[in-house]
Motif scaffolding. Sequence first.
Motif, PDB file in Angstrom:
ATOM      1  N   UNK A 133      -4.035   9.983  -0.696  1.00 15.79           N
ATOM      2  CA  UNK A 133      -3.653   8.586  -0.468  1.00 15.79           C
ATOM      3  C   UNK A 133      -2.399   8.483   0.380  1.00 15.79           C
ATOM      4  N   UNK A 134      -1.476   9.420   0.225  1.00 11.87           N
ATOM      5  CA  UNK A 134      -0.236   9.405   1.011  1.00 11.87           C
ATOM      6  C   UNK A 134      -0.548   9.600   2.488  1.00 11.87           C
ATOM      7  N   UNK A 135      -1.463  10.509   2.778  1.00 11.29           N
ATOM      8  CA  UNK A 135      -1.829  10.778   4.169  1.00 11.29           C
ATOM      9  C   UNK A 135      -2.615   9.608   4.743  1.00 11.29           C
ATOM     10  N   UNK A 136      -3.474   8.999   3.933  1.00 10.63           N
ATOM     11  CA  UNK A 136      -4.252   7.867   4.422  1.00 10.63           C
ATOM     12  C   UNK A 136      -3.364   6.677   4.771  1.00 10.63           C
ATOM     13  N   UNK A 140       3.775   5.634  -5.625  1.00  9.33           N
ATOM     14  CA  UNK A 140       3.701   5.600  -7.090  1.00  9.33           C
ATOM     15  C   UNK A 140       2.574   6.514  -7.565  1.00  9.33           C
ATOM     16  N   UNK A 141       1.424   6.432  -6.917  1.00  6.56           N
ATOM     17  CA  UNK A 141       0.296   7.290  -7.289  1.00  6.56           C
ATOM     18  C   UNK A 141       0.678   8.754  -7.101  1.00  6.56           C
ATOM     19  N   UNK A 180       0.834  -1.203   0.000  1.00  9.76           N
ATOM     20  CA  UNK A 180       0.000   0.000   0.000  1.00  9.76           C
ATOM     21  C   UNK A 180       0.866   1.251   0.000  1.00  9.76           C
ATOM     22  N   UNK A 181       1.912   1.268   0.807  1.00  4.86           N
ATOM     23  CA  UNK A 181       2.814   2.420   0.834  1.00  4.86           C
ATOM     24  C   UNK A 181       3.499   2.615  -0.503  1.00  4.86           C
ATOM     25  N   UNK A 182       3.962   1.525  -1.087  1.00  2.00           N
ATOM     26  CA  UNK A 182       4.622   1.631  -2.391  1.00  2.00           C
ATOM     27  C   UNK A 182       3.653   2.162  -3.441  1.00  2.00           C
ATOM     28  N   UNK A 240      -3.642  16.614   4.183  1.00  2.00           N
ATOM     29  CA  UNK A 240      -3.091  16.409   2.833  1.00  2.00           C
ATOM     30  C   UNK A 240      -3.060  17.735   2.082  1.00  2.00           C
ATOM     31  N   UNK A 241      -4.117  18.515   2.209  1.00  2.00           N
ATOM     32  CA  UNK A 241      -4.189  19.813   1.528  1.00  2.00           C
ATOM     33  C   UNK A 241      -3.095  20.752   2.038  1.00  2.00           C
ATOM     34  N   UNK A 242      -2.938  20.850   3.347  1.00  2.00           N
ATOM     35  CA  UNK A 242      -1.944  21.754   3.935  1.00  2.00           C
ATOM     36  C   UNK A 242      -0.529  21.363   3.501  1.00  2.00           C
TER      37      UNK A 242
END
Length: 184
Positions: free
Chosen positions: A125-128, A49-50, A43-45, A117-119
Amino acid sequence: MKPLMKLCEETNQLMKDMLKQTTEQTRLMNQLINFPRELQKTTQQLSHIVHMVSPARQKNDDDDITFELNGIDISHVLRGSSLNTTARSLIPAAYSESASFNNLGSGEFDTLLGFIAHIHGLHTAVVFVDCQSIKNSLQQMKHDINKNGSSSYSSTTASIQRTSITIETPSILDEADDNDDDEL
Protein backbone atom coordinates in the motif's frame (compact mmCIF):
# COMPACT_ATOMS: atom_id res chain seq x y z
CA MET A 1 -50.62 49.22 -4.24
CA LYS A 2 -50.64 46.40 -1.67
CA PRO A 3 -50.56 43.64 -4.31
CA LEU A 4 -47.55 45.35 -5.92
CA MET A 5 -45.76 45.56 -2.57
CA LYS A 6 -46.54 41.93 -1.87
CA LEU A 7 -45.16 40.95 -5.30
CA CYS A 8 -41.97 42.91 -4.61
CA GLU A 9 -41.54 41.25 -1.21
CA GLU A 10 -42.07 37.78 -2.68
CA THR A 11 -39.61 38.54 -5.48
CA ASN A 12 -37.10 39.81 -2.94
CA GLN A 13 -37.51 36.64 -0.85
CA LEU A 14 -37.08 34.45 -3.94
CA MET A 15 -33.88 36.33 -4.82
CA LYS A 16 -32.57 35.80 -1.28
CA ASP A 17 -33.35 32.08 -1.52
CA MET A 18 -31.61 31.83 -4.90
CA LEU A 19 -28.57 33.66 -3.51
CA LYS A 20 -28.49 31.26 -0.56
CA GLN A 21 -28.65 28.26 -2.92
CA THR A 22 -25.95 29.73 -5.15
CA THR A 23 -23.69 30.30 -2.15
CA GLU A 24 -24.21 26.71 -1.02
CA GLN A 25 -23.46 25.40 -4.52
CA THR A 26 -20.29 27.49 -4.66
CA ARG A 27 -19.18 26.10 -1.30
CA LEU A 28 -19.83 22.54 -2.50
CA MET A 29 -17.91 23.18 -5.73
CA ASN A 30 -14.92 24.44 -3.74
CA GLN A 31 -15.01 21.30 -1.63
CA LEU A 32 -15.22 19.19 -4.78
CA ILE A 33 -12.21 20.96 -6.29
CA ASN A 34 -10.14 20.33 -3.14
CA PHE A 35 -11.39 16.75 -2.79
CA PRO A 36 -8.59 15.04 -4.82
CA ARG A 37 -5.89 16.70 -2.69
CA GLU A 38 -7.69 15.81 0.52
CA LEU A 39 -8.23 12.25 -0.71
CA GLN A 40 -4.53 11.89 -1.54
CA LYS A 41 -3.51 13.20 1.90
CA THR A 42 -5.96 10.83 3.60
CA THR A 43 -4.75 7.90 1.50
CA GLN A 44 -1.13 8.62 2.44
CA GLN A 45 -2.00 8.90 6.11
CA LEU A 46 -3.95 5.63 5.98
CA SER A 47 -1.15 3.85 4.17
CA HIS A 48 1.34 4.98 6.81
CA ILE A 49 -1.03 3.82 9.55
CA VAL A 50 -1.48 0.45 7.84
CA HIS A 51 2.28 0.15 7.46
CA MET A 52 2.86 0.91 11.13
CA VAL A 53 0.09 -1.40 12.33
CA SER A 54 0.92 -4.31 10.02
CA PRO A 55 3.37 -6.82 11.44
CA ALA A 56 7.00 -6.23 10.60
CA ARG A 57 8.17 -8.03 7.53
CA GLN A 58 10.18 -11.08 8.36
CA LYS A 59 12.77 -12.56 6.06
CA ASN A 60 11.77 -16.17 5.80
CA ASP A 61 12.82 -17.82 2.60
CA ASP A 62 12.29 -14.74 0.44
CA ASP A 63 15.37 -15.61 -1.59
CA ASP A 64 13.38 -18.34 -3.34
CA ILE A 65 10.85 -15.83 -4.68
CA THR A 66 11.22 -14.91 -8.34
CA PHE A 67 9.65 -11.95 -10.04
CA GLU A 68 9.23 -11.88 -13.79
CA LEU A 69 8.67 -8.90 -15.98
CA ASN A 70 8.40 -9.37 -19.73
CA GLY A 71 9.17 -13.07 -19.14
CA ILE A 72 12.56 -12.20 -17.62
CA ASP A 73 13.50 -12.87 -14.00
CA ILE A 74 14.24 -9.49 -12.41
CA SER A 75 14.75 -10.73 -8.85
CA HIS A 76 18.53 -10.20 -9.21
CA VAL A 77 18.13 -6.41 -9.49
CA LEU A 78 19.28 -4.64 -6.35
CA ARG A 79 17.39 -2.02 -4.39
CA GLY A 80 18.06 1.59 -5.34
CA SER A 81 18.27 4.60 -3.05
CA SER A 82 14.61 5.43 -3.73
CA LEU A 83 11.51 3.77 -5.14
CA ASN A 84 11.95 5.66 -8.43
CA THR A 85 15.60 4.63 -8.72
CA THR A 86 14.69 0.99 -8.17
CA ALA A 87 11.92 1.20 -10.78
CA ARG A 88 14.32 2.84 -13.25
CA SER A 89 16.77 -0.03 -12.83
CA LEU A 90 14.10 -2.73 -13.20
CA ILE A 91 12.76 -1.58 -16.59
CA PRO A 92 16.10 -1.89 -18.46
CA ALA A 93 16.73 -5.26 -16.78
CA ALA A 94 13.45 -6.59 -18.17
CA TYR A 95 13.44 -4.91 -21.58
CA SER A 96 16.41 -2.93 -22.88
CA GLU A 97 18.53 0.07 -22.00
CA SER A 98 16.24 2.34 -24.03
CA ALA A 99 13.01 1.07 -22.43
CA SER A 100 10.54 3.20 -20.49
CA PHE A 101 7.04 3.00 -18.99
CA ASN A 102 5.55 2.59 -22.47
CA ASN A 103 7.21 -0.83 -22.84
CA LEU A 104 5.29 -2.32 -19.89
CA GLY A 105 2.59 -4.77 -20.81
CA SER A 106 -0.87 -5.04 -19.34
CA GLY A 107 -0.70 -5.55 -15.57
CA GLU A 108 3.10 -5.36 -15.47
CA PHE A 109 3.12 -1.99 -13.72
CA ASP A 110 1.28 -3.53 -10.75
CA THR A 111 3.78 -6.42 -10.74
CA LEU A 112 6.60 -3.89 -10.82
CA LEU A 113 5.12 -2.00 -7.85
CA GLY A 114 4.75 -5.24 -5.91
CA PHE A 115 8.38 -6.15 -6.53
CA ILE A 116 9.54 -2.66 -5.54
CA ALA A 117 7.62 -3.03 -2.27
CA HIS A 118 9.28 -6.42 -1.74
CA ILE A 119 12.79 -5.10 -2.44
CA HIS A 120 12.37 -2.10 -0.14
CA GLY A 121 10.67 -4.14 2.58
CA LEU A 122 7.59 -1.93 2.47
CA HIS A 123 3.93 -2.74 2.57
CA THR A 124 2.46 -2.76 -0.92
CA ALA A 125 0.00 0.00 0.00
CA VAL A 126 2.89 2.38 0.71
CA VAL A 127 4.30 1.85 -2.77
CA PHE A 128 0.89 2.16 -4.40
CA VAL A 129 0.52 5.61 -2.80
CA ASP A 130 3.65 6.69 -4.71
CA CYS A 131 2.62 4.95 -7.95
CA GLN A 132 2.01 8.21 -9.83
CA SER A 133 5.50 9.47 -8.98
CA ILE A 134 7.00 6.14 -10.09
CA LYS A 135 4.96 6.20 -13.30
CA ASN A 136 6.08 9.77 -14.06
CA SER A 137 9.70 8.81 -13.43
CA LEU A 138 9.46 5.81 -15.76
CA GLN A 139 7.80 7.93 -18.46
CA GLN A 140 10.60 10.49 -18.10
CA MET A 141 13.16 7.77 -18.91
CA LYS A 142 12.27 7.98 -22.60
CA HIS A 143 13.00 11.71 -22.67
CA ASP A 144 16.19 11.28 -20.64
CA ILE A 145 17.45 8.64 -23.08
CA ASN A 146 16.62 10.87 -26.06
CA LYS A 147 18.35 13.82 -24.38
CA ASN A 148 21.44 11.77 -23.55
CA GLY A 149 21.51 10.39 -27.09
CA SER A 150 21.44 13.84 -28.66
CA SER A 151 23.96 15.28 -26.21
CA SER A 152 26.38 12.40 -26.79
CA TYR A 153 26.01 12.96 -30.54
CA SER A 154 26.73 16.67 -30.19
CA SER A 155 29.68 16.05 -27.84
CA THR A 156 31.11 13.50 -30.28
CA THR A 157 30.75 16.00 -33.11
CA ALA A 158 32.38 18.71 -31.00
CA SER A 159 35.29 16.46 -30.05
CA ILE A 160 35.82 15.55 -33.69
CA GLN A 161 35.81 19.23 -34.60
CA ARG A 162 38.31 20.00 -31.83
CA THR A 163 40.69 17.23 -32.83
CA SER A 164 40.82 18.12 -36.51
CA ILE A 165 44.05 20.00 -37.18
CA THR A 166 45.06 21.71 -40.35
CA ILE A 167 48.76 21.50 -41.04
CA GLU A 168 50.23 23.99 -43.44
CA THR A 169 53.43 23.00 -45.07
CA PRO A 170 55.88 25.80 -45.64
CA SER A 171 56.54 26.56 -49.22
CA ILE A 172 60.01 27.47 -50.39
CA LEU A 173 58.56 29.56 -53.19
CA ASP A 174 56.60 31.71 -50.73
CA GLU A 175 59.78 32.46 -48.78
CA ALA A 176 61.57 33.44 -51.92
CA ASP A 177 58.74 35.78 -52.87
CA ASP A 178 58.86 37.34 -49.41
CA ASN A 179 62.59 37.93 -49.72
CA ASP A 180 62.14 39.60 -53.11
CA ASP A 181 59.69 42.06 -51.59
CA ASP A 182 62.22 43.01 -48.94
CA GLU A 183 64.85 43.88 -51.52
CA LEU A 184 62.66 46.39 -53.31
